[in-house]
Design an enzyme around this catalytic site. Structure first.
Site, PDB file in Angstrom:
ATOM      1  N   LYS A   3       0.860  -1.190   0.000  1.00 10.55           N
ATOM      2  CA  LYS A   3       0.000   0.000   0.000  1.00 10.55           C
ATOM      3  C   LYS A   3       0.887   1.227   0.000  1.00 10.55           C
ATOM      4  CE  LYS A   3      -4.528   0.768   0.227  1.00 10.55           C
ATOM      5  NZ  LYS A   3      -5.636  -0.111  -0.174  1.00 10.55           N
TER       6      LYS A   3
HETATM    7  P1  NAD Z   1     -12.861   7.723  -2.206  1.00 10.05           P
HETATM    8  O1  NAD Z   1     -11.824   8.690  -1.948  1.00 10.05           O
HETATM    9  O2  NAD Z   1     -13.333   7.527  -3.613  1.00 10.05           O
HETATM   10  O3  NAD Z   1     -14.145   8.032  -1.303  1.00 10.05           O
HETATM   11  C1  NAD Z   1     -14.100   8.135   0.087  1.00 10.05           C
HETATM   12  C2  NAD Z   1     -15.461   8.605   0.558  1.00 10.05           C
HETATM   13  O4  NAD Z   1     -15.489   8.603   1.989  1.00 10.05           O
HETATM   14  C3  NAD Z   1     -15.811  10.028   0.127  1.00 10.05           C
HETATM   15  O5  NAD Z   1     -17.197  10.098  -0.152  1.00 10.05           O
HETATM   16  C4  NAD Z   1     -15.474  10.860   1.361  1.00 10.05           C
HETATM   17  O6  NAD Z   1     -16.189  12.086   1.417  1.00 10.05           O
HETATM   18  C5  NAD Z   1     -15.915   9.891   2.442  1.00 10.05           C
HETATM   19  N1  NAD Z   1     -15.314  10.166   3.736  1.00 10.05           N
HETATM   20  C6  NAD Z   1     -14.033  10.475   4.033  1.00 10.05           C
HETATM   21  N2  NAD Z   1     -13.890  10.656   5.336  1.00 10.05           N
HETATM   22  C7  NAD Z   1     -15.101  10.446   5.887  1.00 10.05           C
HETATM   23  C8  NAD Z   1     -15.599  10.506   7.194  1.00 10.05           C
HETATM   24  N3  NAD Z   1     -14.806  10.818   8.218  1.00 10.05           N
HETATM   25  N4  NAD Z   1     -16.909  10.236   7.391  1.00 10.05           N
HETATM   26  C9  NAD Z   1     -17.709   9.918   6.355  1.00 10.05           C
HETATM   27  N5  NAD Z   1     -17.303   9.852   5.098  1.00 10.05           N
HETATM   28  C10 NAD Z   1     -16.013  10.125   4.868  1.00 10.05           C
HETATM   29  O7  NAD Z   1     -12.349   6.325  -1.613  1.00 10.05           O
HETATM   30  P2  NAD Z   1     -12.783   4.845  -2.011  1.00 10.05           P
HETATM   31  O8  NAD Z   1     -11.863   4.367  -3.061  1.00 10.05           O
HETATM   32  O9  NAD Z   1     -14.247   4.783  -2.222  1.00 10.05           O
HETATM   33  O10 NAD Z   1     -12.398   4.041  -0.673  1.00 10.05           O
HETATM   34  C11 NAD Z   1     -13.290   3.959   0.444  1.00 10.05           C
HETATM   35  C12 NAD Z   1     -12.839   2.790   1.327  1.00 10.05           C
HETATM   36  O11 NAD Z   1     -12.835   1.571   0.546  1.00 10.05           O
HETATM   37  C13 NAD Z   1     -11.418   2.911   1.895  1.00 10.05           C
HETATM   38  O12 NAD Z   1     -11.371   2.270   3.141  1.00 10.05           O
HETATM   39  C14 NAD Z   1     -10.589   2.117   0.879  1.00 10.05           C
HETATM   40  O13 NAD Z   1      -9.365   1.678   1.412  1.00 10.05           O
HETATM   41  C15 NAD Z   1     -11.546   0.980   0.606  1.00 10.05           C
HETATM   42  N6  NAD Z   1     -11.315   0.245  -0.636  1.00 10.05           N
HETATM   43  C16 NAD Z   1     -11.237   0.890  -1.844  1.00 10.05           C
HETATM   44  C17 NAD Z   1     -11.068   0.146  -2.999  1.00 10.05           C
HETATM   45  C18 NAD Z   1     -11.058   0.777  -4.369  1.00 10.05           C
HETATM   46  O14 NAD Z   1     -11.046   0.025  -5.355  1.00 10.05           O
HETATM   47  N7  NAD Z   1     -11.096   2.089  -4.495  1.00 10.05           N
HETATM   48  C19 NAD Z   1     -10.929  -1.252  -2.929  1.00 10.05           C
HETATM   49  C20 NAD Z   1     -11.029  -1.873  -1.691  1.00 10.05           C
HETATM   50  C21 NAD Z   1     -11.224  -1.112  -0.553  1.00 10.05           C
END
Ligand code: NAD
Length: 420
Positions: A106
Site C-alpha cells: 500500500k
Molecule cells: P474515495 O476517496 O473515492 O471516497 C471516500 C469517501 O469517503 C468520500 O465520499 C469521502 O467524502 C468519504 N469520507 C471520508 N472521510 C469520511 C468521514 N470521516 N466520514 C464519512 N465519510 C467520509 O475512496 P474509495 O476508493 O471509495 O475508498 C473507500 C474505502 O474503501 C477505503 O477504506 C478504501 O481503502 C476501501 N477500498 C477501496 C477500494 C477501491 O477500489 N477504491 C478497494 C477496496 C477497498
C-alpha cells in the site's frame, strides 16, 4: 481517529487469533507481523502560488510470499506509516482469501487532494511515482487507486514509470483509464463485489433482499457503486454520507440523482445536494440508523468502542478497509451482529485489478462480460469458503477469513523457507 486507534494493532490481533486456532507456533508465523519493506519519502514541490511545500509519502510492502505486492495508493491528510502498514497487511490477507497470486502492499501521500489544483495533483503524482520507482514494477509491486486517487492519477503514474523505463509498462499499475490499458468493469468492481457479498450474506441468513433497507457511509468510488448496484437490485438505500454530512429518507433516497450530482464535479459534497423528503444527518447518526444492512465505505475505525453498542443493523458489510476496531468487533459479536469482513467484502477491486494486470501482461483484452462473470465466480467461491470454515469452527466470519488467509500466506512463506 488515527491517533486513538492504531489499525496495525487490529491486523496483528486478527493474525494472532487465527494463528492460535490454526495451532501455529510463534516462530511459524512471526514474520507476518512485520512488513517486509517500508519506504518513507519526502516530496518537495513548488505550488501554483510559488511557495514550496514538502509532502510526506510512503510505500509499504507487507508480504511478497504469494506474488508481487499489490495495493492502492491513498491521497489523504490523515495518511501515516501505521495506517499504510495496516492497509498493506490487509492486502496480503485479502489477496489470499480470494486466492489471487499476489502479496500485499500500500502507498500513501499526506495531502488533501481537493485542495490542490489539477496541475499540482499531476505534479505530485509524478514526483511520488519517481520517488517510489526503485521498489515498484509489474513483477515487484503493482499499485492501484484507493481513497483520494482516480484512474487519471493511475494514468500519470503509469506514464511516469514508463518514462523512467524508456518504454510503455502498462502492467505497472491497475485502475487505469480504459484507453490506457485499463480493464472494463474495474471502476465499479469493488462496489460490485460488495453487492455480491450483500446478496450472499442475506441469502445465507434467509433474509429477503427486495426492499431491505441499507445505509452506506462514504460516497466515493466504493460507496457510490455499491449504492447504485444495491438500489438496482431492489434494496432501499435510506441513508448515505460523505465527509460533509449524511442524508436520510425513510422510503429510500434517489440514488441515480445523487450519483449524477456527485459525478458533476470532484469537489461536490452531499451537504449541498437537495432532495424532497431527505433530511441531513451526521455521520454518527448514519451508523446508528435502523437498517437491515449497514455498509461502512469510508475510512478505518468508524465503528469503535464508543458507538458499537448503538449499532442497530443486524448485518454489517465492510466495504471500507478496517472500519470496525477490534474492541468494537467484540461488542458486535456479543450483540449478535454479523460482520462480513473487509478482506472478503471489498476484494472485488483487487480481483479485477488482477484481471487488468493479466490483460496487460498478455496484451489480450477482456470483455466486460468476462470480467463480471469471473469476478462473481471468485467472490462467490471465497464467500462460500469463509462461511463454511467459520461455521465449522464456530467463529465469526472475520476469524474464518483470517483462518484461510493466514494459512495460505504462512504456507507460501514457509514453503519458500526463511533465507538464512
Ligand atoms: P474515495 O476517496 O473515492 O471516497 C471516500 C469517501 O469517503 C468520500 O465520499 C469521502 O467524502 C468519504 N469520507 C471520508 N472521510 C469520511 C468521514 N470521516 N466520514 C464519512 N465519510 C467520509 O475512496 P474509495 O476508493 O471509495 O475508498 C473507500 C474505502 O474503501 C477505503 O477504506 C478504501 O481503502 C476501501 N477500498 C477501496 C477500494 C477501491 O477500489 N477504491 C478497494 C477496496 C477497498
Amino acid at each position: 481517529m488515527a491517533e486513538k486507534y492504531n489499525p496495525f494493532d487490529n491486523v496483528l490481533a486478527a493474525v494472532d487469533n487465527a494463528a492460535s486456532i490454526l495451532g501455529y507456533k510463534e516462530k511459524e508465523y512471526a514474520a507476518l507481523k512485520h512488513p517486509e519493506r517500508e519506504l518513507k519519502v519526502s516530496i518537495p514541490m513548488v505550488m501554483d502560488d510559488g511557495n514550496v511545500r514538502v509532502f510526506d509519502a510512503y510505500r509499504v510492502q507487507h508480504s511478497t510470499s504469494r506474488g508481487p505486492a499489490k495495493g492502492g495508493i491513498r491521497f489523504h491528510q490523515n495518511v501515516n506509516q501505521d495506517e499504510v502498514k495496516a492497509l498493506a497487511a490487509w492486502m496480503s490477507f485479502k489477496c489470499a482469501v480470494v486466492n489471487v497470486p499476489y502479496g500485499g502492499g500500500k502507498g500513501g501521500v499526506v495531502v488533501q487532494p481537493n485542495e490542490l489544483s489539477e496541475h499540482e495533483l499531476h505534479e505530485l503524482t509524478r514526483k511520488y511515482t519517481t520517488a517510489i520507482a526503485p521498489i515498484i514494477g509489474p513483477e515487484e509491486d503493482i499499485p492501484a487507486p484507493d481513497v483520494g486517487t482516480t484512474p487519471q492519477i493511475m494514468a500519470w503514474f503509469m506514464d511516469t514509470y514508463s518514462s523512467l523505463q524508456g518504454h510503455s509498462v502498462l502492467n505497472c499499475v491497475t485502475g487505469k483509464p480504459i484507453g490506457l490499458g485499463g480493464i472494463l468493469g474495474r471502476g465499479d468492481a469493488t462496489g460490485r463485489g460488495v453487492m455480491i457479498t450483500v446478496k450472499n450474506i442475506l441469502n445465507k441468513m434467509n433474509k429477503p433482499l427486495q426492499g431491505a433497507k441499507v445505509a452506506i457511509q462514504g460516497m466515493g468510488n466504493v460507496g457510490s457503486a455499491t449504492a447504485r448496484f444495491l438500489s438496482a437490485e431492489g434494496m432501499k438505500v435510506v441513508a448515505v454520507s460523505d465527509v460533509s454530512c449524511g442524508l436520510y429518507k425513510a422510503d429510500g433516497l434517489n440514488i441515480p440523482a445523487i450519483l449524477e450530482y456527485l459525478s458533476k464535479d470532484r469537489k461536490n459534497l452531499l451537504k449541498d445536494y437537495t432532495e424532497e423528503g431527505a433530511k441531513i444527518i451526521d455521520n454518527g447518526e448514519l451508523l446508528e440508523t435502523e437498517v437491515d444492512v449497514l455498509i461502512p465505505a469510508a475510512m478505518e475505525n468508524m465503528i469503535n468502542e464508543d458507538n458499537a453498542d448503538r449499532i442497530k443493523a443486524p448485518v454489517i458489510v465492510e466495504a471500507a478497509n478496517g472500519p470496525v476496531t477490534k474492541e468494537a468487533d467484540e461488542i458486535l459479536e456479543k450483540m449478535g451482529i454479523t460482520v462480513v469482513p473487509d478482506i472478503l467484502a471489498n476484494a472485488g477491486g483487487v480481483v479485477v485489478s488482477y484481471f487488468e494486470w493479466v490483460q496487460n501482461t498478455q496484451a489480450f483484452c477482456w470483455t466486460e462480460d468476462q470480467v463480471i462473470y469471473q469476478l462473481k465466480s471468485m467472490m462467490d467461491d471465497a464467500f462460500e469458503s469463509v462461511w463454511s470454515i467459520a461455521k465449522d469452527n464456530n467463529v465469526t466470519l472475520r476469524t474464518g477469513a483470517y483462518l484461510i488467509a493466514v494459512k495460505r500466506v504462512v504456507e507460501a512463506q514457509n514453503g519458500r523457507g526463511l533465507y538464512v
